[in-house]
Motif scaffolding. Structure first.
Motif, PDB file in Angstrom:
ATOM      1  N   VAL A  17     -19.771   1.608  19.330  1.00  0.00           N
ATOM      2  CA  VAL A  17     -20.091   3.261  18.126  1.00  0.00           C
ATOM      3  C   VAL A  17     -19.275   4.256  17.295  1.00  0.00           C
ATOM      4  N   GLY A  18     -17.985   4.656  17.745  1.00  0.00           N
ATOM      5  CA  GLY A  18     -17.029   5.469  17.553  1.00  0.00           C
ATOM      6  C   GLY A  18     -16.186   4.644  16.372  1.00  0.00           C
ATOM      7  N   SER A  19     -16.618   3.162  15.816  1.00  0.00           N
ATOM      8  CA  SER A  19     -16.104   3.507  14.643  1.00  0.00           C
ATOM      9  C   SER A  19     -17.516   3.461  13.756  1.00  0.00           C
ATOM     10  N   ALA A  20     -18.124   3.496  13.843  1.00  0.00           N
ATOM     11  CA  ALA A  20     -20.126   3.773  13.357  1.00  0.00           C
ATOM     12  C   ALA A  20     -19.948   4.734  12.867  1.00  0.00           C
ATOM     13  N   CYS A  21     -19.782   5.813  13.809  1.00  0.00           N
ATOM     14  CA  CYS A  21     -19.418   7.189  12.999  1.00  0.00           C
ATOM     15  C   CYS A  21     -18.534   7.900  11.894  1.00  0.00           C
ATOM     16  N   ARG A  22     -17.845   6.276  11.871  1.00  0.00           N
ATOM     17  CA  ARG A  22     -16.082   7.115  11.078  1.00  0.00           C
ATOM     18  C   ARG A  22     -16.626   6.464   9.778  1.00  0.00           C
ATOM     19  N   LEU A  23     -17.428   5.666   9.371  1.00  0.00           N
ATOM     20  CA  LEU A  23     -17.792   5.175   8.229  1.00  0.00           C
ATOM     21  C   LEU A  23     -17.818   5.890   7.444  1.00  0.00           C
ATOM     22  N   ASN A  32     -18.103 -14.155   4.892  1.00  0.00           N
ATOM     23  CA  ASN A  32     -18.469 -14.092   6.230  1.00  0.00           C
ATOM     24  C   ASN A  32     -19.333 -12.631   6.451  1.00  0.00           C
ATOM     25  N   PRO A  33     -20.232 -12.330   6.760  1.00  0.00           N
ATOM     26  CA  PRO A  33     -20.740 -11.390   7.028  1.00  0.00           C
ATOM     27  C   PRO A  33     -22.222 -11.075   8.149  1.00  0.00           C
ATOM     28  N   ARG A  34     -22.084 -10.878   8.823  1.00  0.00           N
ATOM     29  CA  ARG A  34     -22.493 -10.335   9.926  1.00  0.00           C
ATOM     30  C   ARG A  34     -23.646  -9.391  10.930  1.00  0.00           C
ATOM     31  N   LEU A  35     -24.366  -9.118  11.531  1.00  0.00           N
ATOM     32  CA  LEU A  35     -24.597  -7.677  12.220  1.00  0.00           C
ATOM     33  C   LEU A  35     -24.705  -7.808  13.355  1.00  0.00           C
ATOM     34  N   GLU A  36     -24.413  -6.941  13.805  1.00  0.00           N
ATOM     35  CA  GLU A  36     -24.171  -6.491  15.330  1.00  0.00           C
ATOM     36  C   GLU A  36     -24.821  -5.505  15.029  1.00  0.00           C
ATOM     37  N   PRO A  37     -24.948  -5.151  16.528  1.00  0.00           N
ATOM     38  CA  PRO A  37     -25.482  -4.255  17.085  1.00  0.00           C
ATOM     39  C   PRO A  37     -24.332  -3.093  17.713  1.00  0.00           C
ATOM     40  N   ILE A  38     -25.150  -1.713  18.310  1.00  0.00           N
ATOM     41  CA  ILE A  38     -23.929  -0.757  18.182  1.00  0.00           C
ATOM     42  C   ILE A  38     -24.241  -1.000  19.835  1.00  0.00           C
ATOM     43  N   THR A  39     -22.539  -1.096  19.780  1.00  0.00           N
ATOM     44  CA  THR A  39     -22.365  -0.911  21.382  1.00  0.00           C
ATOM     45  C   THR A  39     -21.238   0.741  21.783  1.00  0.00           C
ATOM     46  N   PRO A  40     -20.992   1.005  22.963  1.00  0.00           N
ATOM     47  CA  PRO A  40     -20.263   1.680  23.348  1.00  0.00           C
ATOM     48  C   PRO A  40     -18.852   1.132  23.023  1.00  0.00           C
ATOM     49  N   ASP A  41     -18.596  -0.349  22.416  1.00  0.00           N
ATOM     50  CA  ASP A  41     -17.026   0.102  21.699  1.00  0.00           C
ATOM     51  C   ASP A  41     -17.066   0.181  20.480  1.00  0.00           C
TER      52      ASP A  41
END
Length: 152
Positions: A15-21, A4-13
């Motif tokens: 962005v924190g998780s993205a930075c911790r990847l 089930n892969p999908r792409l999502e844009p960066i959002t305020p909700d």
């Protein structure tokens, strides 16, 4: 391919998780952290195309494409600026999915080839990009190998 892969844009909700990847420690010298990539995307909003890779509701990666019809360097017209797949999710097809999404976006925008640059090294991404079909051009830019792939 993951189910089930999908792409999502960066959002305020997210962005924190993205930075911790987190990628594997032995790969950290080959790719910038997501936070640095997002700063670069912020500075180049008309060129950068940052997306998060999810499998169902789990964040598994980050990819940033770039699309610039008139760049100062030809191989920066269309390509992959960054690819970070979380340490525990590598080798499962998420990187391939992310790269194919950038390539599809490049085709959609009318580009005829895509480029990627990589730092050579044993735990670097060279083998992955070669398996994806990118071929070294013989150019080296700021210590990175330039690889390209036709989009047609």
């Amino acid at each position: 391919m993951p189910p089930n892969p999908r792409l999502e844009p960066i959002t305020p909700d997210n962005v924190g998780s993205a930075c911790r990847l987190a990628i594997r420690p032995d790969q950290e010298s080959f790719v910038a952290p997501v936070a640095v990539s997002l700063a670069e995307a912020y500075a180049s909003p008309d060129i950068a195309w940052p997306r998060l890779v999810y499998d169902a509701d789990e964040l598994v990666g980050f990819v940033m494409g770039a699309f610039d019809p008139d760049p100062p360097v030809e191989f920066f017209r269309c390509g992959i600026w960054r690819l970070n797949i979380a340490a525990g999710h590598q080798g499962k097809g998420y990187g391939r999915f992310a790269v194919e999404a950038v390539l599809a976006e490049g085709r959609h925008r009318g580009f005829d080839r895509a480029a990627v640059l990589w730092i050579p090294g044993a735990t670097g991404p060279e083998g992955f990009y070669l398996r994806m079909g990118f071929q070294p051009t013989g150019e080296v830019f700021e210590g990175e190998v330039v690889g390209t792939l036709p989009l047609h």
